[in-house]
Scaffold this motif. Structure first.
Motif, PDB file in Angstrom:
ATOM      1  N   LYS A 152      30.462  88.812  27.981  1.00 34.04           N
ATOM      2  CA  LYS A 152      29.085  88.398  27.645  1.00 34.04           C
ATOM      3  C   LYS A 152      29.191  87.421  26.472  1.00 34.04           C
ATOM      4  O   LYS A 152      28.943  87.762  25.307  1.00 34.04           O
ATOM      5  CB  LYS A 152      28.231  89.611  27.312  1.00 34.04           C
ATOM      6  CG  LYS A 152      28.048  90.549  28.507  1.00 34.04           C
ATOM      7  CD  LYS A 152      27.149  91.727  28.178  1.00 34.04           C
ATOM      8  CE  LYS A 152      26.930  92.610  29.403  1.00 34.04           C
ATOM      9  NZ  LYS A 152      26.044  93.765  29.128  1.00 34.04           N
ATOM     10  N   TYR A 153      29.593  86.205  26.821  1.00 31.03           N
ATOM     11  CA  TYR A 153      30.040  85.261  25.795  1.00 31.03           C
ATOM     12  C   TYR A 153      28.915  84.740  24.904  1.00 31.03           C
ATOM     13  O   TYR A 153      29.146  84.453  23.732  1.00 31.03           O
ATOM     14  CB  TYR A 153      30.796  84.109  26.457  1.00 31.03           C
ATOM     15  CG  TYR A 153      32.054  84.579  27.143  1.00 31.03           C
ATOM     16  CD1 TYR A 153      33.098  85.146  26.417  1.00 31.03           C
ATOM     17  CD2 TYR A 153      32.184  84.500  28.528  1.00 31.03           C
ATOM     18  CE1 TYR A 153      34.248  85.603  27.039  1.00 31.03           C
ATOM     19  CE2 TYR A 153      33.332  84.953  29.160  1.00 31.03           C
ATOM     20  CZ  TYR A 153      34.355  85.502  28.420  1.00 31.03           C
ATOM     21  OH  TYR A 153      35.475  85.954  29.041  1.00 31.03           O
ATOM     22  N   GLU A 154      27.700  84.628  25.431  1.00 27.13           N
ATOM     23  CA  GLU A 154      26.593  84.144  24.593  1.00 27.13           C
ATOM     24  C   GLU A 154      26.314  85.133  23.464  1.00 27.13           C
ATOM     25  O   GLU A 154      26.070  84.743  22.318  1.00 27.13           O
ATOM     26  CB  GLU A 154      25.334  83.916  25.440  1.00 27.13           C
ATOM     27  CG  GLU A 154      25.449  82.760  26.432  1.00 27.13           C
ATOM     28  CD  GLU A 154      25.727  81.425  25.748  1.00 27.13           C
ATOM     29  OE1 GLU A 154      25.347  81.240  24.580  1.00 27.13           O
ATOM     30  OE2 GLU A 154      26.349  80.549  26.397  1.00 27.13           O
ATOM     31  N   ASN A 155      26.342  86.436  23.777  1.00 27.98           N
ATOM     32  CA  ASN A 155      26.166  87.460  22.746  1.00 27.98           C
ATOM     33  C   ASN A 155      27.348  87.477  21.778  1.00 27.98           C
ATOM     34  O   ASN A 155      27.174  87.674  20.570  1.00 27.98           O
ATOM     35  CB  ASN A 155      26.018  88.839  23.384  1.00 27.98           C
ATOM     36  CG  ASN A 155      24.658  89.024  24.030  1.00 27.98           C
ATOM     37  OD1 ASN A 155      23.696  88.377  23.639  1.00 27.98           O
ATOM     38  ND2 ASN A 155      24.571  89.887  25.015  1.00 27.98           N
ATOM     39  N   GLU A 185      30.320  98.963  25.878  1.00 32.33           N
ATOM     40  CA  GLU A 185      28.852  99.074  25.845  1.00 32.33           C
ATOM     41  C   GLU A 185      28.421 100.172  24.879  1.00 32.33           C
ATOM     42  O   GLU A 185      27.516  99.980  24.062  1.00 32.33           O
ATOM     43  CB  GLU A 185      28.315  99.371  27.256  1.00 32.33           C
ATOM     44  CG  GLU A 185      28.481  98.247  28.260  1.00 32.33           C
ATOM     45  CD  GLU A 185      27.425  97.158  28.112  1.00 32.33           C
ATOM     46  OE1 GLU A 185      26.660  97.199  27.123  1.00 32.33           O
ATOM     47  OE2 GLU A 185      27.397  96.260  28.974  1.00 32.33           O
ATOM     48  N   ILE A 243      29.016  99.227  21.226  1.00 31.35           N
ATOM     49  CA  ILE A 243      27.982  98.332  20.687  1.00 31.35           C
ATOM     50  C   ILE A 243      26.785  99.143  20.178  1.00 31.35           C
ATOM     51  O   ILE A 243      26.225  98.847  19.119  1.00 31.35           O
ATOM     52  CB  ILE A 243      27.545  97.308  21.760  1.00 31.35           C
ATOM     53  CG1 ILE A 243      28.674  96.292  21.994  1.00 31.35           C
ATOM     54  CG2 ILE A 243      26.267  96.587  21.356  1.00 31.35           C
ATOM     55  CD1 ILE A 243      28.479  95.414  23.212  1.00 31.35           C
ATOM     56  N   ALA A 280      30.807  91.474  18.187  1.00 34.37           N
ATOM     57  CA  ALA A 280      31.230  90.233  18.861  1.00 34.37           C
ATOM     58  C   ALA A 280      32.457  90.487  19.729  1.00 34.37           C
ATOM     59  O   ALA A 280      32.545  90.005  20.866  1.00 34.37           O
ATOM     60  CB  ALA A 280      31.530  89.156  17.817  1.00 34.37           C
ATOM     61  N   TYR A 320      29.429  93.174  12.543  1.00 35.44           N
ATOM     62  CA  TYR A 320      29.169  91.968  13.334  1.00 35.44           C
ATOM     63  C   TYR A 320      30.425  91.550  14.111  1.00 35.44           C
ATOM     64  O   TYR A 320      30.352  91.195  15.288  1.00 35.44           O
ATOM     65  CB  TYR A 320      28.738  90.813  12.429  1.00 35.44           C
ATOM     66  CG  TYR A 320      27.298  90.870  11.974  1.00 35.44           C
ATOM     67  CD1 TYR A 320      26.289  91.317  12.828  1.00 35.44           C
ATOM     68  CD2 TYR A 320      26.938  90.452  10.692  1.00 35.44           C
ATOM     69  CE1 TYR A 320      24.963  91.359  12.403  1.00 35.44           C
ATOM     70  CE2 TYR A 320      25.615  90.489  10.268  1.00 35.44           C
ATOM     71  CZ  TYR A 320      24.641  90.951  11.122  1.00 35.44           C
ATOM     72  OH  TYR A 320      23.337  90.985  10.716  1.00 35.44           O
ATOM     73  N   TYR A 362      31.415  92.307  22.945  1.00 33.21           N
ATOM     74  CA  TYR A 362      30.749  91.395  23.897  1.00 33.21           C
ATOM     75  C   TYR A 362      31.765  90.453  24.545  1.00 33.21           C
ATOM     76  O   TYR A 362      31.657  90.125  25.725  1.00 33.21           O
ATOM     77  CB  TYR A 362      29.654  90.609  23.201  1.00 33.21           C
ATOM     78  CG  TYR A 362      28.339  91.357  23.084  1.00 33.21           C
ATOM     79  CD1 TYR A 362      27.717  91.870  24.217  1.00 33.21           C
ATOM     80  CD2 TYR A 362      27.727  91.552  21.842  1.00 33.21           C
ATOM     81  CE1 TYR A 362      26.519  92.562  24.119  1.00 33.21           C
ATOM     82  CE2 TYR A 362      26.527  92.245  21.740  1.00 33.21           C
ATOM     83  CZ  TYR A 362      25.926  92.750  22.882  1.00 33.21           C
ATOM     84  OH  TYR A 362      24.740  93.438  22.790  1.00 33.21           O
ATOM     85  N   LYS A 412      26.839  84.743  19.306  1.00 32.99           N
ATOM     86  CA  LYS A 412      25.793  85.088  18.328  1.00 32.99           C
ATOM     87  C   LYS A 412      26.348  85.972  17.207  1.00 32.99           C
ATOM     88  O   LYS A 412      26.140  85.698  16.012  1.00 32.99           O
ATOM     89  CB  LYS A 412      24.659  85.810  19.069  1.00 32.99           C
ATOM     90  CG  LYS A 412      23.572  86.368  18.178  1.00 32.99           C
ATOM     91  CD  LYS A 412      22.562  87.133  19.034  1.00 32.99           C
ATOM     92  CE  LYS A 412      21.601  87.934  18.164  1.00 32.99           C
ATOM     93  NZ  LYS A 412      20.665  88.750  18.994  1.00 32.99           N
ATOM     94  N   PHE A 413      27.066  87.024  17.563  1.00 29.47           N
ATOM     95  CA  PHE A 413      27.539  87.965  16.544  1.00 29.47           C
ATOM     96  C   PHE A 413      28.761  87.435  15.789  1.00 29.47           C
ATOM     97  O   PHE A 413      28.939  87.752  14.607  1.00 29.47           O
ATOM     98  CB  PHE A 413      27.802  89.335  17.166  1.00 29.47           C
ATOM     99  CG  PHE A 413      26.536  90.117  17.395  1.00 29.47           C
ATOM    100  CD1 PHE A 413      25.972  90.837  16.368  1.00 29.47           C
ATOM    101  CD2 PHE A 413      25.899  90.078  18.621  1.00 29.47           C
ATOM    102  CE1 PHE A 413      24.787  91.543  16.562  1.00 29.47           C
ATOM    103  CE2 PHE A 413      24.710  90.769  18.827  1.00 29.47           C
ATOM    104  CZ  PHE A 413      24.147  91.507  17.794  1.00 29.47           C
ATOM    105  N   THR A 461      25.671  98.978  16.367  1.00 28.63           N
ATOM    106  CA  THR A 461      24.329  98.454  16.070  1.00 28.63           C
ATOM    107  C   THR A 461      23.583  99.416  15.153  1.00 28.63           C
ATOM    108  O   THR A 461      22.816  98.993  14.272  1.00 28.63           O
ATOM    109  CB  THR A 461      23.542  98.239  17.382  1.00 28.63           C
ATOM    110  OG1 THR A 461      24.288  97.352  18.221  1.00 28.63           O
ATOM    111  CG2 THR A 461      22.179  97.638  17.119  1.00 28.63           C
TER     112      THR A 461
END
Length: 563
Positions: free
Chosen positions: A218-221, A186, A189, A210, A206, A213, A224-225, A193
């Motif tokens: 937190k697979y959806e995030n 966490e 990240i 990824a 990126y 995450y 995305k990355f 960022t």
């Protein structure tokens, strides 16, 4: 004439003085030296280190009192991992300028690279003393501390570097890497960022976001990355791997497998990629395709333990047990304590009936994982099959000790105790299993079997009926009820249950034996005509499907009784 000659000589002398002065100027002037220095820095930044070093050396020849020329030459040597020359040049810079904090910081960095961390710390302290507000000092100091696993102090230095130069993306990036090593995803990240504000190292930022995450599930995030990383550089394999794994964990099988195909087209591939692809295919039950990918990885890295194990698992799933065992043995050649390979070989030998060999490998597996309670259970089973009741009892006890609610442990222990002649203890263990899980069809059935074997027919009958209440399709319970009813001298009821069990058991020796016993009851003189006719109907039904001499003989007897 004399005047003209004298004039010419004066001009020649002036010209000689001019040449001499020019030479002195080129040696002492900062301008030409600085030009070469800047030229060298540009070349070094574009990766042309050898040419850059030539320019730095020229700058030093033209102005040997310029500390920056020595510092940059030292940095070039540092990049080439020539630490001796790097340190030599940093030292020269400090001799020229005793207060040059940058020279000290780079000198300390070189010392940490050669393992002299204690000396490096002292030099870093000097650098800080001479320029306490130089963020480069804290950045390099943090890197050195991280290298020597002083992570807490490294974070403090990175924090100081960010405070002094919040616009430098390198520091939060390296800080993020340090946090990833510590598993603080966490926080990592947040630092990574921050790097995105500067549009530097975008692909890496990126990718690592990824990665974090993904580690946090937190697979959806992560998706995305990873997609953003691929957009930045579609030739890099790592984000494809994260993307595929994230799709797999979110049950998006088609997208997972499509990602591997896209990576195969675009990225620079590795054996690990094919191994990962094979794992994904195997997980989605595409066994043949998985094997093809795994073999691609295996051909390149035949000594890879993970790939060998996955291939063994592939063959195990497809039922090709000899090939599976062969691959598990190859795993053990590389790693003799590989717990799962040992366990799988043990299980394969247990299935083959080689209980001695199964026992050998289960014990080796236990040596590698002393807390694996299921292995105690399997060792106990091996001893049970080898009729070594004392050792079997010892391991069943250990199994239950580690897992007091392990139902099958109690059931198998109960059966072993019964075979060992310890009937009362066998009943106690079976009852314990039942009390732990009364609403389970399996538990009711298992307890019923022990009750039946020990002659507690009424209780056994109740447990088998409970089994069918919980699970009406539990075919074994019909067969058990038939046997119990026969034991209770209720042949007509036994025949009803036997009829229900016919589809499942009719060709087994136990069924045929019980069937013969039940039907013989109907040939006794005191049996009513109604019961004989029902038995005859059963015989006719059975013989319509199966050819059985004994049943045919009983059928003939029943016909005689009716006529």
């Amino acid at each position: 004439m004399r005047k003209s000659v004298s004039k010419i000589l004066d001009e020649i002398n002036k010209f000689d003085d001019y040449i001499s002065n020019y030479k002195k100027l080129t040696i002492t002037s900062e301008m030409p030296s600085t030009a070469y220095l800047n030229w060298g820095i540009h070349l070094a930044n574009t990766g042309q280190l050898d040419v850059a070093m030539d320019k730095f050396n020229t700058a030093i020849l033209m102005a040997n009192q310029n500390p920056n020329a020595y510092i940059n030459l030292g940095i070039a040597y540092l990049k080439q991992q020539n630490y001796t020359e790097a340190i030599k040049n940093f030292k020269k810079a400090t001799k020229i300028d005793k207060l040059n904090a940058r020279a000290y910081a780079m000198w300390a960095s070189a010392l940490s690279e050669i393992g002299d961390f204690k000396a490096a710390v002292e030099i870093y302290k000097l650098a800080k003393k001479y320029d306490p507000r130089n963020p480069e000092i804290y950045l390099n100091w943090g890197i050195s501390l991280a290298k020597y696993n002083n992570k807490k102090e490294a974070e403090e230095k990175f924090k100081a570097a960010v405070a002094l130069d919040p616009l430098n993306p390198t520091t939060p990036f390296l800080w993020g890497m340090l946090l990833i090593e510590q598993g603080c995803y966490e926080e990592a990240i947040k630092k990574l960022t921050h790097c995105l504000l500067f549009n530097q190292n975008i692909f890496q930022v990126y990718y690592y976001i990824a990665f974090c995450y993904s580690k946090l599930s937190k697979y959806e995030n992560a998706i995305k990355f990873a997609q953003k990383a691929i957009e930045e550089d579609e030739t890099k394999l790592e984000p494809y791997m994260i993307l595929a794994d994230a799709y797999m964990n979110t049950c998006k099988e088609d997208l997972c497998l499509e990602t591997y195909k896209k990576a195969e087209e675009k990225a620079v591939l590795s054996p690990q990629f094919y191994a990962s692809w094979g794992n994904a295919l195997q997980r989605h039950n595409h066994i043949e395709e998985a094997r093809e990918k795994l073999y691609k990885a295996f051909v390149v890295t035949p000594g890879n333990e993970s790939i060998l194990f996955t291939l063994g698992t592939n063959y195990l799933i497809s039922g090709e047990k000899e090939e599976a065992e062969s691959f598990f043995n190859k795993v053990l050649e590389l790693n003799s304590s590989h717990t799962q390979a040992l366990y799988n070989i043990a299980a394969l030998n247990y299935e083959k009936g080689d209980f001695e060999k199964a026992l050998e490998f289960y014990k080796k597996s236990l040596d590698s994982n002393k807390k694996a309670k299921h292995i105690f259970f399997n060792i106990a089973n091996c001893y049970y099959r080898l009729n070594n009741f004392d050792e079997s009892k010892k391991y069943y006890k250990k199994c239950i000790e580690y897992n007091p609610k392990f139902i099958q442990g109690y059931i198998n222990f109960s059966n072993m105790l019964l075979d060992a002649g310890e009937e009362a203890e066998a009943l106690r263990k079976a009852r314990t299993a039942y009390l732990i899980q009364k609403e389970s069809a399996d538990t009711n059935f298992a307890y019923g079997v022990i009750l039946l074997k020990t002659g507690h027919y009424e209780d056994a009958y109740e447990k088998f009926q409970n089994t069918l209440k919980i699970n009406p399709s539990y075919c074994f319970a019909y067969f058990a009820l038939a046997e119990t009813a026969w034991s209770m001298r209720k042949p007509a009821k036994a025949l009803e249950y036997l009829d229900e069990a016919m589809e499942k058991f009719s060709q087994t020796p136990d069924f045929l034996s019980l069937q013969e016993k039940i039907l013989q009851e109907f040939t006794e003189p005191n049996v009513s005509q109604y019961e004989v006719q029902n038995a005859l109907k059963y015989c006719n039904k059975f013989l319509e499907r199966y050819n059985n001499i004994k049943v045919d003989e009983i059928r003939s007897k029943l016909i005689q009784l009716i006529t």
